[in-house]
Design an enzyme around this catalytic site. Structure first.
Site, mmCIF file in Angstrom:
data_model
loop_
_atom_site.group_PDB
_atom_site.id
_atom_site.type_symbol
_atom_site.label_atom_id
_atom_site.label_comp_id
_atom_site.label_asym_id
_atom_site.label_seq_id
_atom_site.Cartn_x
_atom_site.Cartn_y
_atom_site.Cartn_z
ATOM 1 N N ASN A 35 0.827 -1.212 0.000
ATOM 2 C CA ASN A 35 0.000 0.000 0.000
ATOM 3 C C ASN A 35 0.867 1.270 0.000
ATOM 4 O O ASN A 35 0.490 2.284 0.575
ATOM 5 C CB ASN A 35 -0.946 0.004 1.211
ATOM 6 C CG ASN A 35 -2.074 1.009 1.041
ATOM 7 O OD1 ASN A 35 -2.621 1.157 -0.051
ATOM 8 N ND2 ASN A 35 -2.420 1.718 2.105
ATOM 9 N N ASP A 58 8.059 -8.806 3.081
ATOM 10 C CA ASP A 58 6.705 -9.042 3.585
ATOM 11 C C ASP A 58 6.840 -9.699 4.965
ATOM 12 O O ASP A 58 7.500 -10.737 5.095
ATOM 13 C CB ASP A 58 5.989 -9.979 2.592
ATOM 14 C CG ASP A 58 4.576 -10.336 3.035
ATOM 15 O OD1 ASP A 58 4.198 -10.025 4.181
ATOM 16 O OD2 ASP A 58 3.866 -10.937 2.203
ATOM 17 N N LEU A 59 6.209 -9.103 5.972
ATOM 18 C CA LEU A 59 6.328 -9.646 7.338
ATOM 19 C C LEU A 59 5.788 -11.074 7.444
ATOM 20 O O LEU A 59 6.117 -11.796 8.388
ATOM 21 C CB LEU A 59 5.565 -8.763 8.330
ATOM 22 C CG LEU A 59 6.216 -7.437 8.707
ATOM 23 C CD1 LEU A 59 5.289 -6.655 9.632
ATOM 24 C CD2 LEU A 59 7.571 -7.652 9.388
ATOM 25 N N SER A 124 -5.661 1.699 17.113
ATOM 26 C CA SER A 124 -6.647 2.634 16.558
ATOM 27 C C SER A 124 -7.782 2.883 17.535
ATOM 28 O O SER A 124 -8.157 1.991 18.309
ATOM 29 C CB SER A 124 -7.202 2.021 15.272
ATOM 30 O OG SER A 124 -8.340 2.715 14.851
ATOM 31 N N THR A 126 -10.600 2.753 16.742
ATOM 32 C CA THR A 126 -11.671 1.852 16.320
ATOM 33 C C THR A 126 -11.815 0.637 17.244
ATOM 34 O O THR A 126 -12.811 -0.076 17.169
ATOM 35 C CB THR A 126 -11.460 1.447 14.841
ATOM 36 O OG1 THR A 126 -12.669 0.913 14.349
ATOM 37 C CG2 THR A 126 -10.378 0.426 14.661
ATOM 38 N N TYR A 148 -10.980 -5.477 10.593
ATOM 39 C CA TYR A 148 -9.809 -4.606 10.794
ATOM 40 C C TYR A 148 -9.655 -4.270 12.279
ATOM 41 O O TYR A 148 -8.581 -4.431 12.861
ATOM 42 C CB TYR A 148 -9.957 -3.324 9.956
ATOM 43 C CG TYR A 148 -8.972 -2.246 10.359
ATOM 44 C CD1 TYR A 148 -7.611 -2.395 10.107
ATOM 45 C CD2 TYR A 148 -9.401 -1.084 11.019
ATOM 46 C CE1 TYR A 148 -6.702 -1.414 10.506
ATOM 47 C CE2 TYR A 148 -8.502 -0.103 11.417
ATOM 48 C CZ TYR A 148 -7.154 -0.279 11.158
ATOM 49 O OH TYR A 148 -6.265 0.689 11.566
ATOM 50 N N LYS A 152 -6.684 -5.254 15.310
ATOM 51 C CA LYS A 152 -5.996 -4.318 16.221
ATOM 52 C C LYS A 152 -6.175 -4.765 17.665
ATOM 53 O O LYS A 152 -5.222 -4.769 18.449
ATOM 54 C CB LYS A 152 -6.541 -2.895 16.030
ATOM 55 C CG LYS A 152 -6.198 -2.286 14.685
ATOM 56 C CD LYS A 152 -4.713 -2.027 14.566
ATOM 57 C CE LYS A 152 -4.303 -1.600 13.186
ATOM 58 N NZ LYS A 152 -2.866 -1.661 12.956
ATOM 59 N N PHE A 177 -6.369 8.500 16.636
ATOM 60 C CA PHE A 177 -7.711 8.934 16.243
ATOM 61 C C PHE A 177 -7.702 9.182 14.726
ATOM 62 O O PHE A 177 -7.491 8.234 13.990
ATOM 63 C CB PHE A 177 -8.197 10.064 17.166
ATOM 64 C CG PHE A 177 -8.717 9.438 18.462
ATOM 65 C CD1 PHE A 177 -7.837 8.797 19.336
ATOM 66 C CD2 PHE A 177 -10.065 9.395 18.745
ATOM 67 C CE1 PHE A 177 -8.299 8.126 20.478
ATOM 68 C CE2 PHE A 177 -10.541 8.739 19.883
ATOM 69 C CZ PHE A 177 -9.662 8.112 20.743
ATOM 70 N N ASP A 294 -21.383 4.240 11.269
ATOM 71 C CA ASP A 294 -20.742 5.482 11.737
ATOM 72 C C ASP A 294 -21.335 5.968 13.052
ATOM 73 O O ASP A 294 -22.545 5.851 13.284
ATOM 74 C CB ASP A 294 -20.934 6.600 10.691
ATOM 75 C CG ASP A 294 -19.766 6.683 9.731
ATOM 76 O OD1 ASP A 294 -18.806 5.912 9.900
ATOM 77 O OD2 ASP A 294 -19.822 7.521 8.815
#
Ligand code: NAD
Ligand code: UDP
Length: 336
Positions: A35, A58-59, A124, A126, A148, A152, A177, A294
Site C-alpha cells: 500500500n 513481507d512480514l 486505533s 476503532t 480490521y 488491532k 484517532f 458510523d
C-alpha cells in the site's frame, strides 16, 4: 539507537521517520509496498538529506524477517505495517487476519529470539466499544465491529500477554484517532489507492478536480451542525508522539496504552470549510444517507498521553488542511 519501522514507506511511518532522523536516530524501513511506493522512500531521503536503509520484505515471510534482524542491530521496533481499509476487511476477512496477525506474530517471534524487546504498536480508536461515552479513555471497554478493528484489538491482547509473560518487554499501544495532513515540504503524504474512503483524502481529490463532489454522509446526527464529529490529528504531531513513545520505552517496561488525538472534535462541515480556506475555492458537496456503522461523535481524552509521554498536539485543523492541500497539489506529479 537503531529503530526498525515496519510499514515505514506508508503514510504515518514515513512522517515518523523524518522526526526520528531529525532527532539523531538511525532507522531501517521494512515494507512490502502493498500500500505504498518506493518513490515515497526516495522523497523521504530528499527531505532528510541522506540515504535510508530499506528492506523490501513481507512480514508474513518469517525467514526474510529473520534475515533483516540478522543484518541490522535493531534496538526498537515501530510496527506500522498492516492492512487498514475497514470496508475491504469486511469483504476479505481472511486476508486481514492473515496479513495483520501472521505478520505481527512473525515479527514478535523474531524479536523475542533476538532479544529485541522494545515495541510501539499502531493501534486505533476503532478498538473502543462505541457504547462508551465520549471522550474515549484508555480504560474504556473494547468492542471492535469489523475485522480490521478485531486485528488491532487481538494484537493489543497478544502484546499484553507477551509483556505479562516476560518483564523485559517494553511496549506502547498507541490508539490513533484521525491522522490527516502531510509533511510541510509536500514531498510525502497520504496516498490512497483508488477512491478514498476517508473524509480528508476525498475532499483533497475534489479540491484537485479529480472527483466531482464531496458526499456528506448524514446531516441528521445529534451534533451542532448535524454532521459527524471526529478528532483529527496532524500526522506530524502523531509522528512526534512516536518519538515520545520511543523515549518513554527507555525507562518504562510493561505494556501501556495511550490515545493519540487532540482531544477536540470537528464536524464534516467544519473540515470542508477549513479545506476551502486552504485551497482558496469553494468545494461542491451534497448531503447523502448516513454511512453504516458510523458514530455521531468520536474524540479522545488525551490526559494520559500528556501526563506520561508529555505529548500535546500543537497543529490545528487549518494547518492540517493547508498541509494536505500542499501535498495534494505536488503529489499529482509523483507516479512511483
Ligand atoms: P499505510 O497503508 O500508508 O502504511 C502501512 C504500510 O504497511 C504500507 O506501506 C504497506 O505497504 C505496509 N504493509 C502492509 N502489510 C505489510 C506486510 N505484510 N509486510 C510489510 N509491509 C506491509 O497506513 P498508515 O495510514 O500509515 O497506517 C499505519 C498503521 O497505523 C497501520 O497499522 C494502520 O492500521 C494504523 N492506523 C492508521 C490510521 C489512519 O487513519 N491512517 C488510524 C489508526 C491506525
Ligand atoms: N465522511 C463523509 N464523507 C466521506 C467520508 C467520510 O461525510 O466521503 C464522514 C464520516 O461519516 C465521518 C467523518 O467524515 O463522520 C470521518 O470519516 P473517516 O472515514 O475519515 O473517519 P472515521 O469515520 O473512520 O473516523
Amino acid at each position: 539507537m537503531k529503530i526498525l519501522l515496519t510499514g515505514g514507506a506508508g503514510f504515518i511511518g514515513s512522517h515518523t521517520a523524518t522526526v526520528l532522523i531529525e532527532k539523531g536516530y538511525e532507522i531501517v524501513i521494512l515494507d512490502d509496498f502493498s500500500n505504498s511506493k518506493p518513490g515515497a522512500v526516495a522523497r523521504l531521503e530528499q527531505i532528510v538529506g541522506r540515504e535510508i536503509a530499506l528492506e523490501h520484505v513481507d512480514l508474513c515471510e518469517k525467514t526474510a524477517v529473520e534475515d533483516v534482524f540478522s543484518r541490522h542491530k535493531i534496538d526498537c521496533v515501530l510496527h506500522f505495517a498492516g492492512l487498514k481499509a475497514v470496508g475491504e476487511s469486511v469483504e476479505k476477512p481472511l486476508l486481514y487476519y492473515e496479513n495483520n496477525l501472521v505478520g505481527t506474530l512473525n515479527l514478535l517471534h523474531v524479536m523475542a529470539d533476538m532479544g529485541v524487546k522494545k515495541f510501539v504498536f499502531s493501534s486505533s480508536a476503532t478498538v473502543y466499544d462505541s457504547r462508551n461515552p465520549v471522550p474515549f479513555m484508555e480504560e474504556h471497554s473494547i468492542g471492535p465491529v469489523n475485522p480490521y478493528g478485531w486485528t488491532k484489538s487481538m494484537i493489543e491482547q497478544i502484546l499484553l500477554d507477551l509483556s505479562a509473560s516476560d518483564p523485559e518487554w517494553a511496549v506502547t499501544l498507541l490508539r490513533y484517532f484521525n491522522p490527516i495532513g502531510a509533511h510541510p515540504s509536500g514531498l510525502i503524504g497520504e496516498d490512497p489507492q483508488g477512491i478514498p474512503n476517508n473524509l480528508v483524502p476525498y475532499v483533497a481529490k475534489v479540491a484537485a478536480g479529480q472527483l466531482a463532489t464531496i458526499h456528506i454522509w448524514g446531516d441528521d446526527y445529534d451534533t451542532p451542525d448535524g454532521t459527524g464529529v471526529r478528532d483529527y490529528i496532524h500526522v506530524m504531531d502523531l509522528a512526534r508522539g512516536h518519538l515520545l513513545a520511543v523515549e518513554y520505552l527507555k525507562t518504562h517496561k510493561g505494556c501501556k496504552v495511550f490515545n493519540l488525538g487532540t482531544g477536540k472534535g470537528y464536524s464534516v462541515k467544519e473540515v470542508i470549510s477549513a479545506y476551502e480556506k486552504a485551497c482558496g475555492k469553494s468545494l461542491p458537496a451534497q448531503i447523502d444517507a448516513r454511512r453504516a456503522g458510523d458514530l455521531a461523535t468520536v474524540y479522545a481524552n488525551v490526559d494520559l498521553a500528556e501526563k506520561e509521554l508529555g505529548f500535546t498536539a500543537e497543529l490545528g485543523i487549518e494547518q492540517m488542511c493547508a498541509d494536505s492541500w500542499n501535498w495534494q497539489k505536488k503529489s499529482l506529479v509523483f507516479d512511483e
